[in-house]
Design a protein around this motif. Structure first.
Motif, PDB file in Angstrom:
ATOM      1  N   ARG A 106       0.763  -1.098   0.177  1.00  0.00           N
ATOM      2  CA  ARG A 106      -0.086  -0.028   0.043  1.00  0.00           C
ATOM      3  C   ARG A 106       0.964   1.497   0.071  1.00  0.00           C
ATOM      4  NH1 ARG A 106      -5.228  -1.591   0.810  1.00  0.00           N
ATOM      5  NH2 ARG A 106      -6.094  -3.441   2.405  1.00  0.00           N
ATOM      6  N   ASP A 107       0.055   2.259  -0.173  1.00  0.00           N
ATOM      7  CA  ASP A 107       0.798   4.093  -0.576  1.00  0.00           C
ATOM      8  C   ASP A 107       0.504   4.014   0.809  1.00  0.00           C
ATOM      9  OD1 ASP A 107      -1.380   4.374  -0.779  1.00  0.00           O
ATOM     10  OD2 ASP A 107      -1.231   5.252  -2.731  1.00  0.00           O
ATOM     11  N   ALA A 108       1.286   5.873   1.529  1.00  0.00           N
ATOM     12  CA  ALA A 108       1.162   6.346   2.545  1.00  0.00           C
ATOM     13  C   ALA A 108      -0.391   6.275   2.674  1.00  0.00           C
ATOM     14  CB  ALA A 108       1.501   7.217   2.659  1.00  0.00           C
ATOM     15  N   ASP A 109      -0.875   6.685   1.512  1.00  0.00           N
ATOM     16  CA  ASP A 109      -2.212   7.380   1.842  1.00  0.00           C
ATOM     17  C   ASP A 109      -2.873   5.688   2.266  1.00  0.00           C
ATOM     18  OD1 ASP A 109      -2.437   9.845   1.278  1.00  0.00           O
ATOM     19  OD2 ASP A 109      -2.784   9.639  -0.672  1.00  0.00           O
ATOM     20  N   GLY A 110      -3.188   4.818   1.633  1.00  0.00           N
ATOM     21  CA  GLY A 110      -3.359   3.728   2.074  1.00  0.00           C
ATOM     22  C   GLY A 110      -2.901   2.390   3.499  1.00  0.00           C
ATOM     23  N   ARG A 111      -1.331   3.260   3.880  1.00  0.00           N
ATOM     24  CA  ARG A 111      -1.659   2.332   4.947  1.00  0.00           C
ATOM     25  C   ARG A 111      -2.207   3.699   6.846  1.00  0.00           C
ATOM     26  NH1 ARG A 111       3.394  -0.804   5.172  1.00  0.00           N
ATOM     27  NH2 ARG A 111       4.105   0.000   7.072  1.00  0.00           N
ATOM     28  N   GLN A 112      -2.663   5.177   6.029  1.00  0.00           N
ATOM     29  CA  GLN A 112      -3.265   5.745   6.246  1.00  0.00           C
ATOM     30  C   GLN A 112      -4.342   5.345   6.851  1.00  0.00           C
ATOM     31  OE1 GLN A 112      -1.867   8.284   8.775  1.00  0.00           O
ATOM     32  NE2 GLN A 112      -3.904   7.445   9.622  1.00  0.00           N
ATOM     33  N   LEU A 113      -5.195   5.073   5.638  1.00  0.00           N
ATOM     34  CA  LEU A 113      -6.902   4.342   5.742  1.00  0.00           C
ATOM     35  C   LEU A 113      -7.261   3.202   6.880  1.00  0.00           C
ATOM     36  CD1 LEU A 113      -7.513   5.029   2.138  1.00  0.00           C
ATOM     37  CD2 LEU A 113      -8.818   6.164   4.055  1.00  0.00           C
ATOM     38  N   LEU A 114      -5.545   2.739   6.553  1.00  0.00           N
ATOM     39  CA  LEU A 114      -5.622   1.488   7.614  1.00  0.00           C
ATOM     40  C   LEU A 114      -5.570   2.014   8.705  1.00  0.00           C
ATOM     41  CD1 LEU A 114      -3.450  -1.063   5.860  1.00  0.00           C
ATOM     42  CD2 LEU A 114      -5.908  -1.691   6.921  1.00  0.00           C
ATOM     43  N   LEU A 115      -4.706   2.703   9.279  1.00  0.00           N
ATOM     44  CA  LEU A 115      -4.803   3.510  10.240  1.00  0.00           C
ATOM     45  C   LEU A 115      -5.994   3.746  10.983  1.00  0.00           C
ATOM     46  CD1 LEU A 115      -1.244   4.736  10.758  1.00  0.00           C
ATOM     47  CD2 LEU A 115      -1.770   2.378  11.492  1.00  0.00           C
ATOM     48  N   ASP A 116      -6.243   3.944  10.337  1.00  0.00           N
ATOM     49  CA  ASP A 116      -7.487   4.874  10.762  1.00  0.00           C
ATOM     50  C   ASP A 116      -9.115   4.125  10.561  1.00  0.00           C
ATOM     51  OD1 ASP A 116      -6.424   7.600  10.839  1.00  0.00           O
ATOM     52  OD2 ASP A 116      -7.475   8.207   7.675  1.00  0.00           O
ATOM     53  N   LEU A 117      -8.976   2.540  10.355  1.00  0.00           N
ATOM     54  CA  LEU A 117      -9.690   1.840  10.408  1.00  0.00           C
ATOM     55  C   LEU A 117      -9.848   0.499  11.428  1.00  0.00           C
ATOM     56  CD1 LEU A 117     -12.205  -0.214   8.950  1.00  0.00           C
ATOM     57  CD2 LEU A 117     -10.290  -1.712   8.321  1.00  0.00           C
ATOM     58  N   ALA A 118      -8.039   0.905  12.005  1.00  0.00           N
ATOM     59  CA  ALA A 118      -8.236   0.331  13.550  1.00  0.00           C
ATOM     60  C   ALA A 118      -8.966   1.011  14.265  1.00  0.00           C
ATOM     61  CB  ALA A 118      -6.814   0.217  13.699  1.00  0.00           C
ATOM     62  N   TYR A 119      -8.275   1.977  14.375  1.00  0.00           N
ATOM     63  CA  TYR A 119      -8.970   3.290  15.697  1.00  0.00           C
ATOM     64  C   TYR A 119     -10.456   2.717  15.700  1.00  0.00           C
ATOM     65  CZ  TYR A 119      -9.547   7.623  18.335  1.00  0.00           C
ATOM     66  OH  TYR A 119      -9.537   8.432  19.190  1.00  0.00           O
ATOM     67  N   ALA A 120     -10.829   3.051  13.923  1.00  0.00           N
ATOM     68  CA  ALA A 120     -12.839   3.317  14.214  1.00  0.00           C
ATOM     69  C   ALA A 120     -13.058   1.185  14.665  1.00  0.00           C
ATOM     70  CB  ALA A 120     -13.291   3.542  12.612  1.00  0.00           C
ATOM     71  N   LEU A 121     -12.937   0.640  13.972  1.00  0.00           N
ATOM     72  CA  LEU A 121     -12.538  -0.411  15.182  1.00  0.00           C
ATOM     73  C   LEU A 121     -12.591  -0.646  16.471  1.00  0.00           C
ATOM     74  CD1 LEU A 121     -11.130  -2.947  12.632  1.00  0.00           C
ATOM     75  CD2 LEU A 121     -13.538  -2.794  12.889  1.00  0.00           C
ATOM     76  N   GLY A 122     -11.634   0.007  17.387  1.00  0.00           N
ATOM     77  CA  GLY A 122     -11.083   0.183  17.998  1.00  0.00           C
ATOM     78  C   GLY A 122     -12.664   0.792  19.129  1.00  0.00           C
ATOM     79  N   GLU A 123     -12.881   1.796  18.596  1.00  0.00           N
ATOM     80  CA  GLU A 123     -13.771   2.390  19.096  1.00  0.00           C
ATOM     81  C   GLU A 123     -15.506   1.624  19.245  1.00  0.00           C
ATOM     82  OE1 GLU A 123     -13.713   7.493  17.795  1.00  0.00           O
ATOM     83  OE2 GLU A 123     -13.928   5.717  16.083  1.00  0.00           O
ATOM     84  N   SER A 124     -15.475   0.641  17.827  1.00  0.00           N
ATOM     85  CA  SER A 124     -16.934   0.040  17.821  1.00  0.00           C
ATOM     86  C   SER A 124     -16.586  -0.825  18.806  1.00  0.00           C
ATOM     87  CB  SER A 124     -17.090  -0.127  16.733  1.00  0.00           C
ATOM     88  OG  SER A 124     -16.962   0.611  15.595  1.00  0.00           O
ATOM     89  N   HIS A 125     -15.269  -1.669  18.964  1.00  0.00           N
ATOM     90  CA  HIS A 125     -15.464  -2.608  20.084  1.00  0.00           C
ATOM     91  C   HIS A 125     -15.922  -1.787  21.335  1.00  0.00           C
ATOM     92  CE1 HIS A 125     -13.605  -5.814  21.427  1.00  0.00           C
ATOM     93  NE2 HIS A 125     -13.119  -5.361  22.657  1.00  0.00           N
TER      94      HIS A 125
END
Length: 139
Positions: A24-43
Motif C-alpha cells: 500500500r502507498d502512504a494513503d492506503g496505510r493511513q486508511l488502515l490506521l484510521d480503520l483500526a481506530y474506528a474498529l477500536g471505537e466500535s469495539h
C-alpha cells in the motif's frame, strides 16, 4: 439494515482480495490506521451495551491484521490505533444509553466509509493491465 452489519459487509469485501500492507502507498496505510481506530471505537462502544465478553469488533481487527501481513512495526501501529480508539470511547461512554448507541452508529459508519475506500484502492492496485502493456501490438 444496521450500520454494524453494513460495516461487517464492507470489511468482508475488504479482506476478500487482500493487498498486503507493505504493498500500500502512504494513503492506503493511513486508511488502515484510521480503520483500526474506528474498529477500536466500535469495539468499546459495543462492549458497553453487549458486555465484556463481546469480541465482535476485536475479531474483525484480528482478521485485518492477519490479512494485511504487515511488518512488525506497522502491525504494532495498527494495534496501537485500535487500542487508542478503544480507550477513547470507553472513557467517554462508560454506560449503555442512547448517547453510546448513537456513538456506536457513528463509529460504524466511519469504519464502513474507510473499509469501502480501502476496497476501492485495492481494485485500483489490482486493475488489469492495459492491452499494450500485456504485449499486444498497438493497432
Amino acid at each position: 439494515m444496521s450500520r454494524p452489519f453494513l460495516l461487517g459487509v464492507a470489511l468482508a469485501a475488504f479482506v476478500a482480495a487482500p493487498v498486503l500492507a507493505q504493498e500500500r502507498d502512504a494513503d492506503g496505510r493511513q486508511l488502515l490506521l484510521d480503520l483500526a481506530y474506528a474498529l477500536g471505537e466500535s469495539h468499546a462502544l459495543r462492549q458497553v451495551c453487549q458486555g465484556e465478553a463481546d469480541q465482535y469488533w476485536r475479531a474483525r481487527m484480528a482478521r485485518v491484521t492477519e490479512v494485511e501481513q504487515a511488518d512488525e512495526a506497522f502491525d504494532g501501529q495498527m494495534r496501537d490505533r485500535f487500542n487508542a480508539g478503544f480507550a477513547s470511547r470507553r472513557g467517554q461512554y462508560p454506560t449503555c444509553d442512547q448517547d453510546s448507541r448513537q456513538a456506536e452508529q457513528q463509529a460504524a459508519h466511519r469504519g464502513q466509509t474507510l473499509a469501502l475506500k480501502l476496497s476501492q484502492s485495492m481494485r485500483q492496485v489490482r486493475k488489469a493491465p492495459d492491452s499494450v502493456a500485456e504485449g499486444e501490438a498497438p493497432r
